[in-house]
Write an enzyme that holds these catalytic residues in place. Sequence first.
Site, PDB file in Angstrom:
ATOM      1  N   ASP A 237      54.383   4.061  37.031  1.00  0.00           N
ATOM      2  CA  ASP A 237      53.331   3.044  37.150  1.00  0.00           C
ATOM      3  C   ASP A 237      52.065   3.471  36.400  1.00  0.00           C
ATOM      4  O   ASP A 237      51.163   2.666  36.181  1.00  0.00           O
ATOM      5  CB  ASP A 237      52.977   2.815  38.631  1.00  0.00           C
ATOM      6  CG  ASP A 237      53.592   1.530  39.168  1.00  0.00           C
ATOM      7  OD1 ASP A 237      53.805   0.605  38.365  1.00  0.00           O
ATOM      8  OD2 ASP A 237      53.847   1.463  40.381  1.00  0.00           O
TER       9      ASP A 237
ATOM     10  N   LYS B 108      61.337  -6.522  40.631  1.00  0.00           N
ATOM     11  CA  LYS B 108      61.493  -5.250  39.903  1.00  0.00           C
ATOM     12  C   LYS B 108      62.929  -4.746  40.023  1.00  0.00           C
ATOM     13  O   LYS B 108      63.499  -4.245  39.053  1.00  0.00           O
ATOM     14  CB  LYS B 108      60.473  -4.224  40.444  1.00  0.00           C
ATOM     15  CG  LYS B 108      59.037  -4.578  40.044  1.00  0.00           C
ATOM     16  CD  LYS B 108      57.995  -3.767  40.793  1.00  0.00           C
ATOM     17  CE  LYS B 108      56.590  -4.303  40.473  1.00  0.00           C
ATOM     18  NZ  LYS B 108      55.520  -3.605  41.205  1.00  0.00           N
TER      19      LYS B 108
ATOM     20  N   GLN C 224      55.069   0.793  45.811  1.00  0.00           N
ATOM     21  CA  GLN C 224      54.476  -0.548  45.779  1.00  0.00           C
ATOM     22  C   GLN C 224      53.153  -0.573  46.554  1.00  0.00           C
ATOM     23  O   GLN C 224      53.087  -0.148  47.708  1.00  0.00           O
ATOM     24  CB  GLN C 224      55.463  -1.568  46.373  1.00  0.00           C
ATOM     25  CG  GLN C 224      54.986  -2.998  46.303  1.00  0.00           C
ATOM     26  CD  GLN C 224      54.845  -3.516  44.872  1.00  0.00           C
ATOM     27  OE1 GLN C 224      55.676  -3.256  44.016  1.00  0.00           O
ATOM     28  NE2 GLN C 224      53.780  -4.258  44.610  1.00  0.00           N
TER      29      GLN C 224
END
Length: 281
Positions: free
Chosen positions: A116, A49, A93
């Site tokens: 997200d 990422k 994450q």
Amino acid sequence: MILLNGKETAQGILRELSASVASAGCRPPGLAVILAGEDPASQIYVRAKERACGEVGIVPVSFTLPAATPQSELLALIRDCNTRQDIDGILLQLPLPLGIEPETCLLAIDPGKDVDGFHPENVGRCSLGLPGFMPCTPAGVLELLRRYQLSPSGKKAVVVGRSNIVGKPLASLLYRQGVDATVTICHSKTQGLARECCEADFLFVAMGRPEIITADMVKEGVVVVDIGISRTADGLRGDVDFASVSLKARAITPVPGGAGPMTIAMLMQNTVQAWKKRMNI
Ligand code: NDP
């Protein structure tokens, strides 16, 4: 048979985003990348990422916390990121270390920075068809199909897996107006998984069980999107037995190189979207 090349498609999206960031003439987008703990797979995902950020011109603001970090400390960091002017998006994450509740942490993220798409406000917006951040994996899967002009409209879609981050939101995007698939959701308690899968014109698989979907479980001409990814002794494997299923499929994603890169591209797209909104572009 069409190979749905997520890697190449994602590269194209990153190039488009990079051009729009470069031409904006203001400060670049900033993405907080929070990694708690030492999960090796998470470390690999986070690095991928951060690399994508570099390709787009997004500034990654990385925070690496030890697994023993108390939840209160992680929450304080999230609140700090919520208020920082140079941060447009926050990536937390998953999975989080034991003892930290993911729901509490996701809820602490400003929904306007929740790139997200996991905050309940964005989940609700997504399921109601309102503007907001779409979760990256389901959005990436639909974008991949769109770019290959494979429309599930009016077709029978089967989603195997009902997790909050993949299966459920993917199903809800598939039956929303404009996409218009007729959707069946399968899970570990489904009786007759093979029978259900055989009905699918579009089959989406997100179980995390390597190569469970075999050729006898799909019909001729099916479009298959394999989201699952497992590390096996033979390397990375999807949930679909690619060798046999690809002989019957009209189109199929490889693993790796299918849904994974598209997920990262959508994270970058959401970050640019958040930045544009904050910069009034
Ligand atoms: P979860 O473990 O949260 O969910 C798995 C789902 O699969 C559950 O709903 C479970 O059913 C169902 N399931 C498990 N075994 C079976 C079975 N034998 N038959 C039918 N259904 C079954 O996983 P995630 O959704 O988070 O991830 C799924 C896979 O996708 C993983 O391999 C993960 O690594 C991958 N992934 C890939 C991403 C990408 O970017 N490519 C992003 C996110 C995930 P039940 O609910 O009944 O337990």
